[in-house]
Enzyme design. Structure first.
Site, PDB file in Angstrom:
ATOM      1  N   GLY A 237       0.845  -1.185   0.000  1.00  0.00           N
ATOM      2  CA  GLY A 237       0.000   0.000   0.000  1.00  0.00           C
ATOM      3  C   GLY A 237       0.886   1.242   0.000  1.00  0.00           C
ATOM      4  O   GLY A 237       2.089   1.166   0.274  1.00  0.00           O
TER       5      GLY A 237
ATOM      6  N   GLY B 229       0.409  -5.248   0.540  1.00  0.00           N
ATOM      7  CA  GLY B 229      -0.780  -4.896  -0.217  1.00  0.00           C
ATOM      8  C   GLY B 229      -0.809  -5.488  -1.623  1.00  0.00           C
ATOM      9  O   GLY B 229      -1.888  -5.672  -2.191  1.00  0.00           O
TER      10      GLY B 229
ATOM     11  N   GLU C  34       5.966  -5.919   6.694  1.00  0.00           N
ATOM     12  CA  GLU C  34       5.464  -4.736   7.405  1.00  0.00           C
ATOM     13  C   GLU C  34       6.089  -4.509   8.777  1.00  0.00           C
ATOM     14  O   GLU C  34       6.135  -3.377   9.253  1.00  0.00           O
ATOM     15  CB  GLU C  34       3.942  -4.802   7.549  1.00  0.00           C
ATOM     16  CG  GLU C  34       3.178  -4.643   6.238  1.00  0.00           C
ATOM     17  CD  GLU C  34       2.911  -5.961   5.512  1.00  0.00           C
ATOM     18  OE1 GLU C  34       3.541  -6.983   5.864  1.00  0.00           O
ATOM     19  OE2 GLU C  34       2.065  -5.964   4.598  1.00  0.00           O
TER      20      GLU C  34
ATOM     21  N   ASP D 136      -0.884  -7.210   7.194  1.00  0.00           N
ATOM     22  CA  ASP D 136      -2.340  -7.062   7.105  1.00  0.00           C
ATOM     23  C   ASP D 136      -2.862  -7.593   5.769  1.00  0.00           C
ATOM     24  O   ASP D 136      -2.379  -8.618   5.301  1.00  0.00           O
ATOM     25  CB  ASP D 136      -2.734  -5.590   7.367  1.00  0.00           C
ATOM     26  CG  ASP D 136      -2.168  -4.627   6.339  1.00  0.00           C
ATOM     27  OD1 ASP D 136      -1.285  -5.012   5.562  1.00  0.00           O
ATOM     28  OD2 ASP D 136      -2.629  -3.458   6.301  1.00  0.00           O
TER      29      ASP D 136
HETATM   30  C1  QUE Z   1       7.726  -2.877   4.313  1.00  0.00           C
HETATM   31  C2  QUE Z   1       6.555  -2.504   3.687  1.00  0.00           C
HETATM   32  C3  QUE Z   1       6.556  -1.655   2.575  1.00  0.00           C
HETATM   33  C4  QUE Z   1       7.784  -1.174   2.108  1.00  0.00           C
HETATM   34  C5  QUE Z   1       8.976  -1.562   2.727  1.00  0.00           C
HETATM   35  C6  QUE Z   1       8.927  -2.411   3.825  1.00  0.00           C
HETATM   36  C7  QUE Z   1       5.352  -1.226   1.907  1.00  0.00           C
HETATM   37  C8  QUE Z   1       5.484  -0.310   0.811  1.00  0.00           C
HETATM   38  C9  QUE Z   1       6.757   0.139   0.404  1.00  0.00           C
HETATM   39  C10 QUE Z   1       7.011   1.086  -0.646  1.00  0.00           C
HETATM   40  C11 QUE Z   1       8.177   0.995  -1.418  1.00  0.00           C
HETATM   41  C12 QUE Z   1       8.457   1.928  -2.422  1.00  0.00           C
HETATM   42  C13 QUE Z   1       7.584   2.971  -2.669  1.00  0.00           C
HETATM   43  C14 QUE Z   1       6.417   3.083  -1.892  1.00  0.00           C
HETATM   44  C15 QUE Z   1       6.141   2.149  -0.897  1.00  0.00           C
HETATM   45  O1  QUE Z   1       7.853  -0.333   1.037  1.00  0.00           O
HETATM   46  O2  QUE Z   1       4.224  -1.648   2.287  1.00  0.00           O
HETATM   47  O3  QUE Z   1       5.587   4.123  -2.130  1.00  0.00           O
HETATM   48  O4  QUE Z   1       7.868   3.905  -3.635  1.00  0.00           O
HETATM   49  O5  QUE Z   1       4.364   0.117   0.180  1.00  0.00           O
HETATM   50  O6  QUE Z   1      10.081  -2.787   4.450  1.00  0.00           O
HETATM   51  O7  QUE Z   1       5.382  -2.974   4.160  1.00  0.00           O
END
Ligand code: QUE
Length: 355
Positions: free
Chosen positions: A67, A116, A139, A147
């Site tokens: 997400g 997500g 997460e 989740d």
């Molecule tokens: C754990 C996570 C997420 C994560 C890194 C984690 C996650 C997530 C992102 C993410 C990565 C790059 C992006 C962004 C989000 O990284 O849920 O917008 O550009 O979305 O260690 O749960």
């Protein structure tokens, strides 16, 4: 085909095709993407031209990394918690719709699939993995918890693999993800354009997938599954930690593995690790709707804590990888406080139809 909201839709012959296309954020799912996908899936239920639905990514490196937690952290820390909650409410409802979608639904998953991303693929009837899949529910590293139905899916994996994945956020490759049953078919990614064409022609999805399926290689972690089962079966978080400490003494593959997992758990949010463990304890006695309802309680309360904001800051914004968790040690987490996150109802619970 794909618009500027990070997701595109197309009907090609008998196939409704959804394309994740937000390349600057590895397809991280925004609220707009959730709402657009929901509206399209609802519309395709009654569209007689659409026999089945295919979800895939426009990009090789990532299916979807989760997400849009960056934006959720920004909302939550600037007085807009209700907007962040609305995202999760709609995301979880979408995950649930996918689990009960009345037409065959397949996701073609290669590259990174985190959190997500699993939520929009893992509950579907069919799940195809490519050879470069990197699956994780990571997460706990950002002060959140696994989740999107992780409470339902993970404790149902063979042995104690789900508890291992939830507490450590470990990334696994296609062969292990296949062996655990997270995916139903392995089809080499170079064959996906043909696969989509045959689905567009209207042939039944199960028959097409069986014909395209290839035998995956032996799982990398195979020799460690008995070790994982022995260690993560400990009935409490301190018991798992003690088992990892014990197994980590000495030399060899097993000791090395145990030391790596222990260091990963010790870097994660202590509160998140305890929540992940509690999810595994509670998930087996609930259906997916009940699990998502519990997750909505917990995520609501995470918005009132510190670790989610600190985790997103340390891992995704400043990238210093040195979050200051509160509490900072696993031993300081109050088990009664963790139980209360799950047990205390909200004034506005997420209520989904029983599956
Ligand atoms: C754990 C996570 C997420 C994560 C890194 C984690 C996650 C997530 C992102 C993410 C990565 C790059 C992006 C962004 C989000 O990284 O849920 O917008 O550009 O979305 O260690 O749960």
């Amino acid at each position: 085909m794909t618009g500027n909201i990070g997701i595109g839709f197309e009907v090609r012959g008998a196939a409704g095709i959804i394309t994740l296309d937000r390349p600057n954020a590895l397809n991280a799912i925004t609220h707009a993407m959730v709402l657009a996908m929901r509206a399209q899936l609802d519309a395709w239920i009654d569209d007689n031209a659409v026999e089945h639905v295919v979800l895939h990514s426009a990009h090789e490196r990532a299916f979807c990394v989760g997400g849009d937690v960056r934006h959720m952290a920004e909302l939550g820390s600037t007085g807009r918690k209700e907007q962040a909650r609305a995202f999760w409410r709609d995301e979880y409802a979408l995950n649930h719709l996918i689990s009960r979608y009345p037409k065959p639904y397949v996701s073609l998953v290669d590259g990174l699939c985190f959190g997500g991303g699993f939520g929009v693929s893992g509950h579907g009837r069919y799940r195809v993995a490519g050879e470069k899949l990197g699956f994780a529910m990571p997460e706990v590293a950002i002060g959140l918890f696994p989740d999107v139905g992780g409470t339902y899916v993970l404790p149902r994996l063979p042995g104690w693999a789900g508890t291992f994945l939830a507490m450590t956020g470990a990334r696994i490759g296609m062969p292990d993800a296949m062996a655990l049953g997270l995916y139903t078919h392995h089809v080499p990614a170079e064959r996906w354009p043909d696969l989509i064409e045959v689905l567009a022609s209207g042939e039944a999805m199960h028959a097409v997938l069986d014909r395209f399926a290839a035998v995956p290689p032996e799982p990398t972690l195979k020799g460690l599954y008995p070790v994982i089962d022995r260690i993560f079966a400990g009935g409490t978080v301190p018991a798992v930690v003690a088992a990892l400490e014990h197994a980590g003494r000495g030399e060899g593959t097993e000791a090395e593995f145990a030391r790596l997992q222990l260091s990963t758990i010790r870097r994660a949010s202590p509160t998140s690790v305890c929540i992940a463990f509690e999810q595994m304890r509670r998930g087996l006695s609930q259906d997916l709707a009940g699990c998502l309802g519990l997750e909505f309680r917990v995520v609501t309360r995470m918005l009132d804590g510190d670790d989610f904001y600190e985790g997103v800051r340390a891992v995704l914004i400043d990238k210093d990888q040195t979050p200051k968790w509160r509490p900072s040690r696993l031993e300081e987490v109050d088990p009664a406080a963790i139980a209360a996150l799950f047990d205390t109802p909200l004034p506005d619970e997420l209520v989904l139809p029983a599956s």
